[in-house]
Design an enzyme around this catalytic site. Structure first.
Site, PDB file in Angstrom:
ATOM      1  N   ASP A  64      36.445 -28.990 -11.123  1.00  0.00           N
ATOM      2  CA  ASP A  64      36.743 -29.409  -9.483  1.00  0.00           C
ATOM      3  C   ASP A  64      37.795 -28.602  -8.708  1.00  0.00           C
ATOM      4  O   ASP A  64      38.669 -28.509  -9.157  1.00  0.00           O
ATOM      5  CB  ASP A  64      37.216 -30.840  -9.750  1.00  0.00           C
ATOM      6  CG  ASP A  64      37.338 -31.456  -8.285  1.00  0.00           C
ATOM      7  OD1 ASP A  64      37.317 -30.738  -7.177  1.00  0.00           O
ATOM      8  OD2 ASP A  64      37.737 -32.522  -8.205  1.00  0.00           O
ATOM      9  N   TYR A 155      33.607 -27.849  10.177  1.00  0.00           N
ATOM     10  CA  TYR A 155      32.869 -26.757   9.191  1.00  0.00           C
ATOM     11  C   TYR A 155      33.586 -25.427   9.820  1.00  0.00           C
ATOM     12  O   TYR A 155      33.888 -24.756   8.980  1.00  0.00           O
ATOM     13  CB  TYR A 155      31.587 -27.054   9.094  1.00  0.00           C
ATOM     14  CG  TYR A 155      30.946 -26.016   8.302  1.00  0.00           C
ATOM     15  CD1 TYR A 155      31.259 -25.921   7.046  1.00  0.00           C
ATOM     16  CD2 TYR A 155      30.418 -24.799   8.775  1.00  0.00           C
ATOM     17  CE1 TYR A 155      30.866 -24.908   6.079  1.00  0.00           C
ATOM     18  CE2 TYR A 155      29.675 -23.903   7.915  1.00  0.00           C
ATOM     19  CZ  TYR A 155      29.835 -23.884   6.493  1.00  0.00           C
ATOM     20  OH  TYR A 155      29.393 -22.924   5.805  1.00  0.00           O
ATOM     21  N   ALA A 157      36.076 -24.668  11.791  1.00  0.00           N
ATOM     22  CA  ALA A 157      37.402 -24.240  11.519  1.00  0.00           C
ATOM     23  C   ALA A 157      37.923 -24.107  10.284  1.00  0.00           C
ATOM     24  O   ALA A 157      38.562 -23.267   9.863  1.00  0.00           O
ATOM     25  CB  ALA A 157      38.145 -25.474  12.245  1.00  0.00           C
ATOM     26  N   LYS A 159      36.156 -22.625   7.616  1.00  0.00           N
ATOM     27  CA  LYS A 159      35.658 -21.447   7.399  1.00  0.00           C
ATOM     28  C   LYS A 159      36.388 -20.135   8.355  1.00  0.00           C
ATOM     29  O   LYS A 159      36.363 -19.307   7.683  1.00  0.00           O
ATOM     30  CB  LYS A 159      33.993 -21.119   7.590  1.00  0.00           C
ATOM     31  CG  LYS A 159      33.282 -21.894   6.768  1.00  0.00           C
ATOM     32  CD  LYS A 159      33.468 -21.675   5.237  1.00  0.00           C
ATOM     33  CE  LYS A 159      32.595 -22.196   4.292  1.00  0.00           C
ATOM     34  NZ  LYS A 159      32.840 -21.680   2.765  1.00  0.00           N
TER      35      LYS A 159
END
Length: 252
Positions: A64, A155, A157, A159
């Site tokens: 994880d 999403y 932001a 990336k």
């Protein structure tokens, strides 16, 4: 334009690929091994890991990337198993779609935990080994990190953060001989959208709409992004700080 990858005999390198059990991560794993690399495949799904190819060049670890203890354990085991690490591909990530009025704070936190903090946690854990080998870090961003998007702003932001971490780390780690680059794929046929809760119909419609706006009029396949990742990881010794769009011209 295709990314040339040379003979497998030239690349007896050791690396980690996160999110390796599906999509772009799996395509990276298979291509890197094809070209001679030994790869530690990390993913949080034991079922998906069990479905990966087997062999002396692949080790799988349930990891994880948002859990520093899980990452520390996997990093320690990977370094012992291979005797060092020459590259890391930060491919583990999640997608979030929806207008500002509808997204939940919890969903945004989980998104940034995986896409931004996960990339940081993994890279920190492997950094001493990468400095020792003068290795390579390849982060997976997105075209929407470079071009604004209406329907998936958080999403985009997350990336964009990955893209800018890439540039900042390239400045920081360059004097230590470590290269840091990022590939920014456009819409690609991967399980990412279904994992985000989209139905098959929603996914199909979204990809159809996106394809209509892309100069090449289609979406990408995982191996088309994996070829550029493999080039950064294995053979390009002179590029650092790049955020490369692999998106059929969508970023234009």
């Amino acid at each position: 334009m295709s990314a040339p990858v040379l003979s497998p005999r030239r690349y007896q390198l050791r690396g980690v690929v996160t999110g390796a059990a599906s999509g772009i991560g799996r395509a990276c794993l298979e291509l890197l091994v094809e070209h001679g690399a030994h790869v530690d495949a990390w993913d949080r799904s034991p079922e998906a890991l069990a479905d990966l190819p087997t062999g002396d060049a692949i080790a799988t670890r349930r990891t994880d990337v948002t859990d520093p203890d899980s990452v520390a354990d996997s990093a320690h085991e990977a370094k012992l198993h291979w005797g060092g690490i020459d590259f890391v591909v930060n491919c583990a990530g999640a997608f979030l779609v929806g207008p500002l009025a509808d997204v939940s704070v919890d969903a945004v936190r989980k998104l940034f935990d995986l896409n931004v903090l996960g990339t940081t946690i993994v890279t920190q854990a492997l950094l001493p080994a990468l400095v020792a080998s003068k290795g390579s870090i390849v982060n997976v961003a997105s075209t929407v990190a470079l071009k604004p998007s209406v329907s998936n702003s958080h999403y985009a932001a997350s990336k964009a953060a990955v893209a800018h971490l890439t540039r900042c780390w390239a400045l920081e780690l360059g004097p230590k001989g470590v290269r840091v680059n990022s590939v920014a794929p456009g819409p690609t046929t991967t399980p990412l959208f279904r994992a985000a809760g989209m139905s098959a119909e929603q996914e199909t419609e979204m990809l159809r709409e996106r394809a209509a706006t892309i100069p090449l009029r289609r979406v990408g396949e995982p191996d088309e992004t994996a070829r550029w990742i493999a080039r950064f990881a294995l053979e390009d010794s002179w590029t650092t700080g790049a955020v490369l769009p692999v998106d059929g011209g969508m970023s234009l």
